[in-house]
Design a protein around this motif. Structure first.
Motif, PDB file in Angstrom:
ATOM      1  N   GLU A   1      43.345  30.999  20.880  1.00 38.17           N
ATOM      2  CA  GLU A   1      43.655  32.106  19.439  1.00 38.17           C
ATOM      3  C   GLU A   1      43.538  33.515  20.425  1.00 38.17           C
ATOM      4  O   GLU A   1      43.764  34.493  19.500  1.00 38.17           O
ATOM      5  CB  GLU A   1      42.398  31.550  19.229  1.00 38.17           C
ATOM      6  CG  GLU A   1      42.115  32.527  17.681  1.00 38.17           C
ATOM      7  CD  GLU A   1      40.904  31.973  16.628  1.00 38.17           C
ATOM      8  OE1 GLU A   1      40.904  33.066  15.787  1.00 38.17           O
ATOM      9  OE2 GLU A   1      40.341  31.095  17.207  1.00 38.17           O
TER      10      GLU A   1
ATOM     11  N   GLU B   1      51.529  33.935  15.529  1.00 38.08           N
ATOM     12  CA  GLU B   1      50.279  32.611  15.103  1.00 38.08           C
ATOM     13  C   GLU B   1      50.610  31.666  15.420  1.00 38.08           C
ATOM     14  O   GLU B   1      49.778  31.099  14.683  1.00 38.08           O
ATOM     15  CB  GLU B   1      51.328  33.399  13.575  1.00 38.08           C
ATOM     16  CG  GLU B   1      50.848  34.753  12.561  1.00 38.08           C
ATOM     17  CD  GLU B   1      51.890  34.822  11.255  1.00 38.08           C
ATOM     18  OE1 GLU B   1      51.670  33.761  10.671  1.00 38.08           O
ATOM     19  OE2 GLU B   1      51.797  36.328  11.060  1.00 38.08           O
TER      20      GLU B   1
ATOM     21  N   GLU C   1      46.846  30.323  15.772  1.00 39.42           N
ATOM     22  CA  GLU C   1      46.847  29.108  14.210  1.00 39.42           C
ATOM     23  C   GLU C   1      46.561  27.050  15.387  1.00 39.42           C
ATOM     24  O   GLU C   1      45.109  26.501  15.316  1.00 39.42           O
ATOM     25  CB  GLU C   1      47.751  28.100  13.866  1.00 39.42           C
ATOM     26  CG  GLU C   1      47.379  27.020  12.869  1.00 39.42           C
ATOM     27  CD  GLU C   1      45.665  27.071  11.660  1.00 39.42           C
ATOM     28  OE1 GLU C   1      45.634  26.929  11.254  1.00 39.42           O
ATOM     29  OE2 GLU C   1      46.087  28.075  11.383  1.00 39.42           O
TER      30      GLU C   1
ATOM     31  N   GLN D   1      42.825  25.620  15.917  1.00 41.12           N
ATOM     32  CA  GLN D   1      42.723  23.703  15.955  1.00 41.12           C
ATOM     33  C   GLN D   1      42.224  23.262  16.857  1.00 41.12           C
ATOM     34  O   GLN D   1      40.994  22.061  16.280  1.00 41.12           O
ATOM     35  CB  GLN D   1      44.609  23.031  15.441  1.00 41.12           C
ATOM     36  CG  GLN D   1      44.888  23.487  14.280  1.00 41.12           C
ATOM     37  CD  GLN D   1      45.685  22.810  13.616  1.00 41.12           C
ATOM     38  OE1 GLN D   1      46.790  22.992  15.339  1.00 41.12           O
ATOM     39  NE2 GLN D   1      46.633  23.708  12.528  1.00 41.12           N
TER      40      GLN D   1
END
Length: 102
Positions: free
Chosen positions: A24, A33, A37, A41
């Motif tokens: 991240e 992005e 994401e 997760q």
């Protein structure tokens, strides 16, 4: 949770949590992005696996603590010092496992 293991594991949970945080962060630095994401997760999955392993360990400790207490009492009542001592050891093991996982 980790896809390569049926049982939750604290170590793999921590690994995936940390790896997700790093992915991240790289995504944040580069503006990617998809990395942001996927990192979020993986971090969330790692945290969930860690907490599941912790809960499982606490529950197993509870079973040992209660079972050991029962064996200790039965041993004391029947005069079976071997059963009483084994029960005390199991009870102590269960308490230690609960403490580690609380």
């Amino acid at each position: 949770m980790s896809s390569n293991s049926a049982e939750p594991n604290k170590s793999t949970g921590q690994y995936h949590s940390l790896k997700g945080t790093v992915v991240e962060a790289v995504g944040n630095l580069t503006g990617a992005e998809s990395w942001q994401e996927s990192g979020k997760q993986e971090h969330a999955q790692g945290e969930a696996e860690y907490k599941a392993a912790e809960a499982k360990g606490y529950a197993e400790g509870t079973v040992d603590r209660i079972g050991g207490k029962k064996d200790s009492i039965i041993g004391a009542v029947t005069g079976d010092s071997t059963q009483q001592n084994a029960g005390n050891l199991r009870k102590n093991k269960g308490e230690a496992q609960q403490n580690i996982n609380s």
